[in-house]
Design a protein around this motif. Structure first.
Motif: not given
Length: 322
Positions: A270-275, A314-322
């Motif tokens: 969650e926090n890595a995706a927020a960055l 957002n889609r990319l982040m769901r892939d990288y940081f599920p």
């Protein structure tokens, strides 16, 4: 409103492969010298940085994973976020001098030249501004090439690490910085970390400062959620191979892993995706102009920004940081 400024400076082209004649958007750095005008820029460039004095500024165009790369695969991964994310991750993990940056629109002789990432150049001056003293007291390197001072203290540090003398190692190498640098590189799966490029380090000199490593040219990270390790170099200068034999280093490494990747740490999904999304939101409108300027540079496969750009991030982040 935002306060601006005007200052005379020198400009220097930067980059390796990106300096080729088929690559039209080049990175550059601004150098503040008495030959051009003021010897330093005095201005609060980065709102989250305590430093307001600079003798150089880096303007990064992006090459890998950008719309202007020759590879269609890399153009599909274009974001202009990866390197900024790597430094943000270092800052969030506790490395206060990792380097700050922001995005700017660049005009050359009145012609719009696109979106650039403006960030600090981690050299001897950078060390002095954050840690005190004079820049002449520090050595600094752009990978294997000294950019300030000599290579003597860096070579001595490597020799001491090979000795595995833990007490001496802690005097010449910033252990926590070295661990954080390795964790973020491995976490992002850097596919372009090389022994002779794409990293910086500074320390040593007459200040006898412990050596620190800095993120630099970190454009090929977070490319594949199933990717592991760093290529082609997994252990920069062989330091970690020796340090891993020392129990105190292994314990310190494990402590940082637990701090960063668990219990709402900065590298939890969650926090890595927020960055990442913090940078994506900064670019959301600016990327329209970047797309208009450079999105169709490679005519065989033009790319443009549409109203779904943030949705794609957002889609990319769901892939990288599920």
């Amino acid at each position: 409103g935002t306060v601006g400024f005007q200052i005379d400076a020198g400009a220097r082209m930067q980059g390796g492969a990106s300096r080729g004649v088929d690559h039209v958007k080049h990175s550059m750095s601004l150098r503040f010298r008495e030959d051009y005008g003021a010897s330093n820029l005095e201005f609060p460039l980065y709102e989250d940085s305590p430093v307001t004095t600079f003798n150089s500024i880096h303007l990064r165009a992006r090459y890998n994973n950008s719309w202007i790369h020759w590879s269609g695969e890399q153009r599909r991964r274009a974001s202009m976020i990866r390197e900024a994310w790597s430094r943000d991750a270092m800052l969030a993990s506790g490395d206060a001098i990792a380097g700050h940056g922001s995005y700017v629109h660049l005009y050359l002789n009145g012609i719009y030249w696109g979106v650039y990432e403006m960030h600090e150049r981690q050299d001897a001056s950078h060390m002095a501004e954050y840690l005190g003293g004079d820049s002449l007291e520090y050595d600094a390197r752009n990978a294997n090439s000294p950019v300030d001072g000599t290579r003597d203290s860096y070579d001595e540090m490597r020799t001491i690490v090979r000795s595995k003398d833990w007490e001496r190692i802690q005097q010449v190498l910033d252990i926590d910085n070295h661990i954080l640098f390795n964790i973020v590189q491995l976490y992002g799966g850097n596919q372009d970390l090389k022994s002779d490029g794409n990293w910086r380090a500074a320390g040593g000199g007459s200040a006898n400062a412990p050596w620190r490593y800095f993120m630099w040219d970190v454009e090929r990270i977070l490319e594949n959620p199933r990717q592991r390790g760093t290529q082609p170099v997994s252990d920069l200068d062989g330091l970690r191979g020796n340090l891993d034999d020392i129990e105190e280093y292994r314990i310190r490494f494990a402590d940082h892993i637990h701090r960063l990747l668990y219990n709402d740490g900065p590298l939890t999904p969650e926090n890595a995706a927020a960055l990442w999304m913090n940078r994506a939101e900064q670019l959301d409108l600016a990327i329209v102009a970047e797309s208009a300027r450079w999105g169709d540079t490679r005519q065989s496969q033009p790319f443009t920004r549409d109203d779904h750009w943030i949705d794609e991030q957002n889609r990319l982040m769901r892939d990288y940081f599920p």
